[in-house]
Scaffold this active site. Structure first.
Site, PDB file in Angstrom:
ATOM      1  CB  SER A 143      -0.833  -0.025   1.283  1.00  0.00           C
ATOM      2  OG  SER A 143      -1.476   1.205   1.495  1.00  0.00           O
ATOM      3  CE1 TYR A 156      -4.671  -2.174   4.845  1.00  0.00           C
ATOM      4  CE2 TYR A 156      -3.225  -0.326   4.349  1.00  0.00           C
ATOM      5  CZ  TYR A 156      -4.091  -1.315   3.920  1.00  0.00           C
ATOM      6  OH  TYR A 156      -4.367  -1.455   2.577  1.00  0.00           O
TER       7      TYR A 156
END
Ligand SMILES: NC(=O)c1ccc[n+]([C@@H]2O[C@H](COP(=O)([O-])OP(=O)(O)OC[C@H]3O[C@@H](n4cnc5c(N)ncnc54)[C@H](O)[C@@H]3O)[C@@H](O)[C@H]2O)c1
Length: 275
Positions: A143, A156
């Protein structure tokens, strides 16, 4: 280094294929002539996703946290695959929004097991076949949060930084072979990720409901899943080691290099001006 063979006509494996980026990737690759093996924990979603595929499809309900099940899936794929493996997209992922102080350890473990361990499971299961055929690409989804740290995204970010580190190390190990490893760093992509995320409370203390947080995400996320799939597909065909998805991903990548300790000052002011 020479370019890898183009994906067209080769088998592609996609995890997290019932929704979002994975679903769009499967659709795009199938339309381009790739037999696709699609897997997801969401059985109805997977059925729906396979309905829009045009070529050979192998559908597997799979929890990527289960290493033995992922290994069995790799075996099933190798027995089924009508063409050599072109790429394995370890794409399945989930999100959480929480402060570090407020985080429930069980939620963080859930995310790490899927977003990091699930990727490792996919690599371990499929790498032997790729090495044996001396071609193909492992494509692991990180990401932009694997490039910078962002408040309320500690679990995350940690998992996505881990995916990046793991994949970059693997890429070096594969030097001199015909097998590649690539990391994907999407910026905001309009998918179900925020709706499917775990929020116990508004992590920013603004009293927003889960639906309001998801709607804010939708407003910020500019890239469609189809556009993301096109960028990822082209990146793999070009033999890119690092695939940035969307203009915001390029901006974040530049900020992380230019202002390694101050990037969030800029990100935060951009976010404020967008609200
Ligand atoms: N959407 C974004 O803005 C964005 C940005 C950066 C990275 N990503 C990453 O892209 C990937 C795809 O996410 P998306 O945005 O398409 O989200 P999405 O929620 O639309 O799709 C994710 C899919 O993963 C599946 N999944 C979840 N847990 C699983 C498990 N244990 N086993 C198998 N499948 C499982 C879900 O059922 C779902 O179909 C994820 O790794 C995500 O972290 C997304």
């Amino acid at each position: 280094m020479s370019r890898p063979e183009a994906l067209v006509g080769r088998t592609a494996v996609v995890t997290g294929a019932a929704s979002g980026i994975g679903r769009a990737l499967a659709r795009r690759l199938s339309a381009a002539g790739c037999p696709v093996a699609i897997a997801d924990v969401d059985e109805p979603g997977l059925k729906e996703a396979s309905a829009d595929l045009t070529g050979p499809v192998l559908r597997q309900v799979l929890d990527v946290r289960d290493a033995a099940a992922v290994t069995a899936f790799a075996q099933t794929v190798s027995e089924w695959a009508p063409a050599p493996l072109g790429a394995v997209f370890n794409n399945a992922g989930v999100a959480i929004g929480s402060s570090v102080l407020g985080a429930l350890p069980a939620d963080d473990d859930w995310l790490h097991e899927i977003n990091f361990r699930g990727v490792v499971n996919g690599v371990r299961a499929f790498l032997p076949a790729l090495v044996a055929q001396d071609s193909g690409t492992i494509v692991n989804t990180s990401s932009v949060y694997g490039l910078i740290g962002v408040p309320y995204q500690s679990a995350y970010c940690a998992a996505k930084f881990a995916v990046r580190g793991f994949t970059e190390a693997l890429r070096q190990e594969l030097r001199g072979t015909g097998v590649r490893a690539a990391t994907v760093h999407p910026g905001g992509v309009k998918t179900n990720i925020a709706r499917n995320a775990r929020f116990r409370a508004d992590p920013e203390g603004r009293g927003r409901t889960h639906e309001q947080i998801a709607a804010e995400f939708d407003a910020i996320a500019r890239t469609t899943p189809e556009r993301a799939a096109a960028i990822i597909h082209k990146g793999v065909d070009r033999g890119k080691a690092r695939i940035l998805v969307g203009p915001d991903a390029y901006l974040v990548d530049a900020l992380a290099r230019l202002a390694p300790t101050r990037y969030y000052d800029i990100v935060a002011s951009l976010r404020r001006s967008r609200r």
